[in-house]
Scaffold this active site. Structure first.
Site, mmCIF file in Angstrom:
data_model
loop_
_atom_site.group_PDB
_atom_site.id
_atom_site.type_symbol
_atom_site.label_atom_id
_atom_site.label_comp_id
_atom_site.label_asym_id
_atom_site.label_seq_id
_atom_site.Cartn_x
_atom_site.Cartn_y
_atom_site.Cartn_z
ATOM 1 N N GLY A 43 -15.072 -29.807 60.753
ATOM 2 C CA GLY A 43 -15.251 -30.616 59.548
ATOM 3 C C GLY A 43 -15.323 -32.107 59.828
ATOM 4 C CB CYS A 74 -17.830 -21.422 60.686
ATOM 5 S SG CYS A 74 -17.470 -23.189 60.654
ATOM 6 C CG ASN A 75 -18.450 -21.921 54.282
ATOM 7 O OD1 ASN A 75 -19.163 -21.581 53.359
ATOM 8 N ND2 ASN A 75 -17.354 -21.251 54.604
ATOM 9 C CB THR A 76 -18.027 -26.659 58.950
ATOM 10 O OG1 THR A 76 -16.955 -26.478 58.010
ATOM 11 C CG2 THR A 76 -18.190 -28.127 59.239
ATOM 12 C CB CYS A 189 -13.391 -23.887 54.466
ATOM 13 S SG CYS A 189 -12.544 -23.886 56.064
ATOM 14 C CG HIS A 191 -9.687 -22.177 58.665
ATOM 15 N ND1 HIS A 191 -10.933 -22.264 59.235
ATOM 16 C CD2 HIS A 191 -8.799 -22.256 59.697
ATOM 17 C CE1 HIS A 191 -10.809 -22.385 60.553
ATOM 18 N NE2 HIS A 191 -9.516 -22.383 60.854
HETATM 19 N N1 DGL Z 1 -13.708 -22.322 59.017
HETATM 20 C C1 DGL Z 1 -14.633 -23.402 58.953
HETATM 21 C C2 DGL Z 1 -15.533 -23.277 57.714
HETATM 22 O O1 DGL Z 1 -15.731 -22.210 57.171
HETATM 23 C C3 DGL Z 1 -14.177 -24.816 59.086
HETATM 24 C C4 DGL Z 1 -12.955 -25.291 59.770
HETATM 25 C C5 DGL Z 1 -13.169 -26.578 60.569
HETATM 26 O O2 DGL Z 1 -13.119 -27.687 60.014
HETATM 27 O O3 DGL Z 1 -13.417 -26.447 61.755
HETATM 28 O O4 DGL Z 1 -16.081 -24.248 57.273
#
Ligand code: DGL
Length: 262
Positions: A43, A74-76, A189, A191
């Site tokens: 992020g 992972c969206n990012t 996200c 997480h």
């Molecule tokens: N799990 C990640 C997402 O879905 C992001 C976590 C990160 O900042 O690395 O965006």
């Protein structure tokens, strides 16, 4: 000969929220979980550097694991590189994870939805385009959180979470406008679903929290070629940490998810 695995990729442990759904739908498949913890958090990265980094990493991962399919959990990462990955590795199958703005726009009754994500995902053109494409009739509040992904990492490893931080990070999601209020928060996200109970507890009013994990797993299942083995033997699923330094708490967490840290 082992069946080629499904690779599930994230910057940290967030992709486990997708892995657990994928396992339910594809119990006979072998999984490799990859956490790019050496580069966590995604992020905070600048876009060109992160894009280059992930493409470079996939060169090695594809070579090493020869996955039948890769889930970018992972969206990012997905909102930045999913198109580039498909272009650079045209023979590979990728399933991305992008903010669930379309289902949120379809489900909202108040017309006010929030997208809770990393600062990276909030900035992406990809995310803006999703809003323009699917949610023009809604009021969409984008909320970038600096702290929630790291908080989820600590929570999953050590079992501790500071609820006041959760309260502060989610509070911008709650909007009141002309007598209407936010009724959906998109967890954009991977997480964040690990913290959803704390979010429910600290939210100023009840909302629907959209976790796209099951939809992603369904998409992966739909793209998967039939298994080569009639009754595939369940072999051990593994987890790779790019830092090469999975500590005791991390190994214990992986063990809980049925993964052996490489
Ligand atoms: N799990 C990640 C997402 O879905 C992001 C976590 C990160 O900042 O690395 O965006």
């Amino acid at each position: 000969m082992n069946e080629p695995p499904i690779m599930v990729f994230d910057s940290g442990v967030g992709g486990l929220t997708v892995l657990r759904e994928a396992r339910v739908l594809m119990p006979d498949r072998r999984f490799i979980y990859v956490a790019d913890d050496a580069a966590f958090p995604y992020g905070a990265w600048e876009e060109p550097a992160l894009g280059k980094h992930i493409i470079g990493l996939f060169n090695g991962l594809i070579e090493r694991f020869r996955p039948v399919l890769s889930i970018i959990a992972c969206n990012t990462a997905s909102t930045l590189v999913i198109d580039a990955l498909r272009k650079v590795f045209p023979d590979e199958t990728f399933v991305g994870t992008v903010p669930a703005i379309k289902p949120a726009a379809e489900r909202t009754r108040s017309g006010i939805v929030s997208v809770l994500a990393t600062p990276g995902t909030v900035k992406r053109q990809y995310t803006r385009d999703l809003i323009r494409q699917w949610a023009t009739k809604c009021h969409v509040r984008l909320v970038g959180s600096d702290r929630l992904a790291a908080l989820a990492e600590t929570y999953m490893r050590d079992g501790f979470v500071d609820e006041e931080v959760v309260r502060a990070e989610i509070s911008p999601c709650f909007v009141e406008l002309e007598g209407r209020s936010t009724d959906i928060v998109v967890l954009a996200c991977t997480h964040y679903p690990f913290l959803v109970n704390r979010m429910r507890k600290t939210a100023p009013w009840p909302v629907d929290w959209i976790d796209p994990a099951e939809a992603i797993a369904r998409r992966a299942l739909s793209l998967l070629p039939p298994s080569r083995q009639a009754a595939p033997a369940r072999t051990e699923d593994c987890a790779l940490f790019t830092s090469g330094k999975a500590d005791f708490a991390t190994r214990r967490l992986m063990h809980g998810f049925g993964l052996t840290a490489l």
